[in-house]
Enzyme design. Structure first.
Site, PDB file in Angstrom:
ATOM      1  CB  SER A 167      -0.886 -11.007 -47.849  1.00  0.00           C
ATOM      2  OG  SER A 167      -2.029 -11.027 -48.648  1.00  0.00           O
ATOM      3  CE1 TYR A 180       1.560  -9.852 -52.712  1.00  0.00           C
ATOM      4  CE2 TYR A 180      -0.478 -10.806 -51.885  1.00  0.00           C
ATOM      5  CZ  TYR A 180       0.519  -9.851 -51.803  1.00  0.00           C
ATOM      6  OH  TYR A 180       0.479  -8.899 -50.814  1.00  0.00           O
TER       7      TYR A 180
END
Ligand code: NDP
Length: 275
Positions: A167, A180
């Protein structure tokens, strides 16, 4: 710097190799089997359809919340086989079972895409331990267990591809998503660690780091006007990506054309990181 060729014979041989050792077939996934976690929704579904269109059969461990029919219909319509297995990749023993089951049903495996993941948003001072545990379990620990189980198979067959999904948060701190961010930095680390050891077995391990993509996962931030504009203003391409914009890079990394790419974390972000 290019290689120095001392004799005319060597130059000729080099020219022949350049001419003969490359064709568009290198991009084909014909005869391959890809295991794609979370391949039934969002980005994962895009990777599954793309790899099927490139000639691979597809095995999808899914969490069971969604209908399988749509993905199944699309993959079968391009003439490839697809099988599903309902599982929870965060449960001990399940990742190993997924790999075993994939081999039992598909005959062999060649590609693993560790795509399944989740996000929990909260300001850091309001973080919940249970959110941390859940996010790390699927985004990081499951990637480790799936990769290890597949690597044991790939090492024996002396071939394989692992594609992890990182990501922008593999590079940045982000906002309101500490679990995350930690998990996606961890995915980048795991990618490098596995690449470092598995290269010796002709197995490449890379990660795609998607930018901002329109999926269910990101619907809540797209709905926040201010945050949405803040993100858009940083994307040189000027738009959130659709899952199909990630399909090409995934097929490429899985293919023979990418045989010497190992340990790379490749941003597919419309240029977000450079601004
Ligand atoms: P989705 O929520 O659409 O997909 C996530 C998938 O993970 C679902 O198929 C889900 O299955 C599966 N999953 C979740 N928990 C489990 C579990 N315990 N066991 C098995 N499968 C599970 O999200 P996206 O498509 O947006 O995200 C896919 C990946 O891409 C994630 O790793 C995400 O972090 C990453 N990513 C996404 C970006 C974006 O902008 N969308 C940007 C950068 C990275 P089910 O549907 O059955 O619950």
């Amino acid at each position: 710097m290019s290689e120095i060729h001392e004799t005319e014979k060597e130059i000729k041989q080099h020219e022949e190799e350049l001419k003969n050792n490359f064709s568009m077939d290198k991009f084909s996934l014909k005869g391959k089997v890809a295991v794609i976690t979370g391949g039934n929704t969002g980005l994962g579904q895009g990777y599954a359809i793309a790899m099927a269109k490139a000639g691979a059969d597809i095995f999808i461990p899914t969490f069971g919340k969604k209908e399988w029919k749509n993905t199944q219909e699309i993959i079968e319509s391009v003439g490839q086989k697809v099988e599903f297995l309902d599982c929870d990749l965060t449960k001990p023993g399940e990742p190993e079972k997924v790999i075993e089951e994939a081999i039992a049903r598909m005959g062999h495996i060649d590609i693993l895409v560790n795509n399944a993941g989740m996000i929990k948003r909260n300001p850091i001072l309001e973080s919940k331990d249970e959110d941390w545990d859940k996010v790390i379990a699927i985004n990081l620990s499951a990637v480790y267990h799936m990769s290890l189980a597949a690597s044991k198979v790939f090492a024996k067959q002396n071939s394989g591809r692992i594609i992890n999904i990182g990501s922008m948060l593999s590079f940045q701190g982000g906002k309101f998503i500490p679990s995350y961010t930690a998990s996606k930095h961890g995915v980048a680390g795991l990618t490098k660690a596995f690449a470092s050891e598995m290269g010796a077995y002709n197995v490449t391990v890379n990660a795609i780091a998607p930018g901002y993509i329109k999926t269910e996962n990101t619907a809540p931030i797209r709905a926040q006007k201010e945050r949405n504009e803040e993100i858009l203003s940083r994307i040189p391409m000027g738009h959130w990506a659709d899952p199909y914009e990630l399909m090409g890079p995934a097929v490429f990394l899985a293919s023979d054309a990418a045989a010497y790419i190992n340990g790379a974390i490749i941003p597919v972000d419309g240029g977000y990181l450079v601004r």
